[in-house]
Every structure is written in structure tokens, then in C-alpha cells.
Design an enzyme around this catalytic site. Structure first.
Site, mmCIF file in Angstrom:
data_model
loop_
_atom_site.group_PDB
_atom_site.id
_atom_site.type_symbol
_atom_site.label_atom_id
_atom_site.label_comp_id
_atom_site.label_asym_id
_atom_site.label_seq_id
_atom_site.Cartn_x
_atom_site.Cartn_y
_atom_site.Cartn_z
ATOM 1 C CE LYS A 84 -1.578 1.655 4.478
ATOM 2 N NZ LYS A 84 -2.709 1.661 5.323
ATOM 3 C CG ASP A 85 3.418 1.870 2.709
ATOM 4 O OD1 ASP A 85 2.423 2.776 2.812
ATOM 5 O OD2 ASP A 85 3.871 1.848 3.901
ATOM 6 C CB THR A 135 -6.906 8.516 10.686
ATOM 7 O OG1 THR A 135 -6.388 7.957 9.521
ATOM 8 C CG2 THR A 135 -8.043 9.394 10.232
ATOM 9 C CB SER A 137 -5.491 7.414 6.223
ATOM 10 O OG SER A 137 -6.190 7.350 5.189
ATOM 11 N NE ARG A 139 -7.430 4.059 2.692
ATOM 12 C CZ ARG A 139 -7.656 3.070 3.869
ATOM 13 N NH1 ARG A 139 -8.842 3.023 4.093
ATOM 14 N NH2 ARG A 139 -6.689 3.026 4.913
ATOM 15 N NE ARG A 140 -6.494 3.491 7.745
ATOM 16 C CZ ARG A 140 -5.179 3.222 8.175
ATOM 17 N NH1 ARG A 140 -4.547 4.145 8.669
ATOM 18 N NH2 ARG A 140 -4.867 1.834 7.748
ATOM 19 N NE ARG A 157 3.273 10.858 9.723
ATOM 20 C CZ ARG A 157 4.072 11.301 9.180
ATOM 21 N NH1 ARG A 157 4.210 12.542 9.095
ATOM 22 N NH2 ARG A 157 5.233 10.307 8.897
ATOM 23 C CB THR A 162 4.645 6.259 17.853
ATOM 24 O OG1 THR A 162 5.759 6.022 18.082
ATOM 25 C CG2 THR A 162 4.539 7.956 18.010
ATOM 26 N NE ARG A 163 0.408 5.024 12.980
ATOM 27 C CZ ARG A 163 0.039 4.408 11.865
ATOM 28 N NH1 ARG A 163 -1.235 4.817 11.575
ATOM 29 N NH2 ARG A 163 0.673 3.498 11.491
ATOM 30 C CB CYS A 254 0.290 7.127 -1.056
ATOM 31 S SG CYS A 254 1.365 5.898 -1.680
HETATM 32 N N1 LIG Z 1 2.736 3.719 6.062
HETATM 33 C C1 LIG Z 1 1.582 3.058 6.651
HETATM 34 C C2 LIG Z 1 1.243 1.619 6.527
HETATM 35 N N2 LIG Z 1 1.762 0.899 5.537
HETATM 36 C C3 LIG Z 1 1.232 -0.386 5.769
HETATM 37 C C4 LIG Z 1 0.569 -0.531 6.952
HETATM 38 C C5 LIG Z 1 0.011 -1.755 7.436
HETATM 39 C C6 LIG Z 1 0.568 -2.747 6.892
HETATM 40 C C7 LIG Z 1 0.016 -3.235 5.484
HETATM 41 O O1 LIG Z 1 -0.781 -2.587 4.936
HETATM 42 O O2 LIG Z 1 0.493 -4.162 5.144
HETATM 43 C C8 LIG Z 1 0.661 0.806 7.457
HETATM 44 C C9 LIG Z 1 0.181 0.935 8.922
HETATM 45 C C10 LIG Z 1 -1.344 1.472 8.860
HETATM 46 O O3 LIG Z 1 -1.732 1.820 7.707
HETATM 47 O O4 LIG Z 1 -1.993 1.310 10.036
#
Ligand SMILES: NCc1[nH]cc(CCC(=O)O)c1CC(=O)O
Length: 337
Positions: A84-85, A135, A137, A139-140, A157, A162-163, A254
Site C-alpha cells: 500500500k506504500d 488518523t 489518512s 482515505r480513512r 503520525r 507511537t500512534r 497514496c
Molecule cells: N505507512 C503506513 C502503513 N503502511 C502499511 C501499513 C499496514 C501494513 C500493511 O498494509 O501491509 C501501515 C500502517 C497502517 O496503515 O496502519
């Protein structure tokens, strides 16, 4: 005389989750290659170093650029990414060679420990007017604003630990995380609620590629591809490549409010859902399709067609507003709206 051990170099971010993921990859590969030594090269990317700026302001490649530099200068043979990154368009010379079997792709709610211990709030629908959801994100935040307009959204962040600490100790009532990260790190017990398209009271669609790991290699490096291909999971690769094609076609990155959900409904039939939501949650365009998918090309064509359908029905206008706002330095933090 013992056979000379070959060394294969792996690039990774140095967060606890990323290091855990590399350990899982090595543990799965080693039985296939008993005479290979896997050497881990961990580094901090821009997204790791800058823990204060909003994610959209850091641009694409914030979790990958520095690792790809080591791939292209031959310091590492492959990179283990969270899929996803990984931007939907890779730099020249890079290729996703393997996508692993997917961990649960859903997002989840982690409640402030005080609330969880007291049993005060169990799900998002329990939270009162003005409760704070953490969050970073878009998206979220966009999807949950649509479902729960009484809640307040605030950036959070940092890595998973940490979160969760900020959630428990600072001005948050809950945070939203990916299940995959919590499950891989053994924090299952912090999961208060699972969020997907069927969640009672309102859920959300997950990020493109969420829950899957991707191994990036140099284009043409068949030797490394041969070493890592035992971990490739075809159904996950096809599903996530369809998801990535939706985002690529909508020219998202992203940090755009696009959610997806894929499901194999029959042996080779893939169901693909997607949603695009305005940052304030007040406008959205949803779509879904089911198609026979057996190849990467078919998966990507499916994603492209759904993206075109969404764009025609207003999704492109929503994304244009998001991108114009970003270009003019507008609302980049989820809490700015
Ligand atoms: N950079 C954030 C990130 N990239 C991948 C994951 C979760 C693990 C995954 O999606 O495989 C996360 C943490 C989150 O979104 O809570």
C-alpha cells in the site's frame, strides 16, 4: 568442503513493523534456499524521518524513494515494501516481482485504553458528539466523516507503537489502523472494531494494496526473481493489481480518498469495489464490478474500466478538488476540514 554460501541483500524501512515483515519473509524463503544468507539493510525513509508534516505534503515515494536508490545502485537485491506504500507507477527499472499472500486487509478501530478497560466505548457508533478520531489518512477520514459526521478527525503520525501511545495518552478517543500491522506485531487484543463495506453502523473500504507485502526488484534481474518467487501468491497479486489500476487510472497517489475492496467470488471471478469520497465526506461515488480474471493484464483492465466508470460519475471532479487544494497548499491535514 561446505558449499560457499550466497548472500542476498534485502532493503527495508527500519520501523519495527518493517523489520518484523522482513523476518517473516526470510523465515519463509530460507527453507527454499538453505545455502543462501539473507542480509538485511534497514534505513529510514522520508516518511520515517518526518513525523510531523501531513502525509499528503510529503509527496509520493515518501516510504520508498531511499530504498529504491539502494536497489538501483546494486546495494540491495530486492526491497520488502508494504504494497500500500508503493506508488502505482514505479521508477524506471523497478518492478514488483512478488506479492505475498495477503494479511487481513481491513482497517480497524483501536480505542483509547481507558475506554477499552472501562468498556465505555466499543465501536465508532458508541462515540459521542465531538469525539476525536486519530488518523493521518485522508482515505480513512473522508469515509468516516461520511458515516459519522458528529466525530472530529485529527492527524496522528508515527509508527504503530507511537500512534497507540498517543491514542492512550493524548487527546484522542480512538485511532484507525490497518489490521495487518497490528496482527503482524501481535497487538490483536487492541482491535476494538473491524471496518469494511459490511460493518454495521458504517464501515469503510481499505487502502489499495493494504495487507499485502511487495518485493521490488531490478527489471531483468531474473536471478533474484527466481529466489523470491516461492512467496508469490497469485490471487493476491491479481487482486491488488486490479486495485492499483483503479488508483493509477484516477491518477491518485497514496494520499487520496480512494477506498477499495476485492473478493474472489468464484474460482477465477474477482469482485472489485471502489469508492471516492470528498475530504469533507459530503460527496462520494461508489462502484463495483465482477469479472473473470486470470492474468495481470485482465486484472489491470478491470481496474481501469471501473476507474473510468467512477470518473464519469463524478469521481474525477472530487479528486480534482483534492489535487487543486493540495497544489494551492490547502487542507493537507485531515484535521483542517
Ligand atoms: N505507512 C503506513 C502503513 N503502511 C502499511 C501499513 C499496514 C501494513 C500493511 O498494509 O501491509 C501501515 C500502517 C497502517 O496503515 O496502519
Amino acid at each position: 568442503m561446505s558449499e560457499q554460501k550466497q548472500t542476498v541483500h534485502i532493503g527495508t524501512r527500519r520501523s519495527a513493523l518493517a523489520l518484523r515483515q522482513v523476518d517473516l519473509v526470510i523465515a519463509a524463503l530460507q527453507p527454499h534456499h538453505p545455502n543462501v544468507h539473507f542480509q538485511v539493510h534497514a534505513l529510514a525513509t522520508l516518511g520515517d524521518k518526518n513525523q510531523t508534516a501531513s502525509l499528503p505534503s510529503l509527496g509520493k515515494g515518501l516510504w520508498t524513494n531511499e530504498l529504491e536508490a539502494k536497489l538501483f545502485n546494486n546495494e540491495v537485491d530486492f526491497i520488502v515494501h508494504c504494497l500500500k506504500d508503493v506508488p502505482t507507477t514505479l521508477p524506471e527499472g523497478g518492478k514488483i516481482g512478488v506479492v505475498t499472500e495477503r494479511e487481513d486487509p481491513r482497517d480497524v478501530v483501536v480505542m483509547k485504553k481507558k475506554w477499552a478497560d472501562e468498556g465505555k466505548y466499543k465501536v465508532l457508533a458508541d462515540l459521542p458528539q465531538g469525539a476525536v478520531v486519530g488518523t493521518s489518512s485522508v482515505r480513512r477520514a473522508a469515509q468516516l466523516r461520511r458515516q459519522y459526521p458528529r466525530l472530529v478527525f485529527k492527524d496522528v503520525r508515527g509508527n504503530i507503537e507511537t500512534r497507540m501511545r498517543k491514542c492512550d495518552e493524548e487527546d484522542y478517543d480512538c485511532i484507525i489502523l490497518a489490521a495487518a500491522g497490528l496482527l503482524r506485531m501481535g497487538y490483536d487484543e487492541r482491535i476494538a472494531q473491524w471496518l469494511d463495506s459490511t460493518t454495521e453502523g458504517g464501515g469503510m473500504l481499505h487502502a489499495v494494496g493494504q495487507g499485502a507485502l511487495a518485493m521490488e526488484v531490478r527489471e531483468g534481474d531474473e536471478k533474484t526473481l527466481e529466489i523470491i518467487k516461492p512467496l508469490c501468491h497469485e490471487k493476491t497479486m491479481l487482486a491488488t493489481f486490479a486495485e492499483r489500476a483503479v488508483m493509477r487510472s484516477l491518477e491518485g497517489g497514496c494520499s487520496v480518498p480512494i477506498g477499495v475492496e476485492t473478493k474472489w467470488v468464484e474460482d477465477n471471478k474477482l469482485q472489485l469495489k471502489a469508492t471516492v469520497v470528498s475530504l469533507d465526506g459530503k460527496q462520494s461515488v461508489d462502484g463495483q464490478t465482477v469479472e473473470l480474471v486470470k492474468t495481470i493484464e485482465e486484472a489491470e483492465e478491470m481496474g481501469r474500466k471501473l476507474a473510468e466508470d467512477l470518473a464519469k460519475r463524478g469521481a474525477q471532479n472530487i479528486l480534482d478538488v483534492v489535487n487543486q487544494g493540495r497544489a494551492s497548499g490547502g487542507a493537507l491535514k485531515v484535521g483542517d476540514l
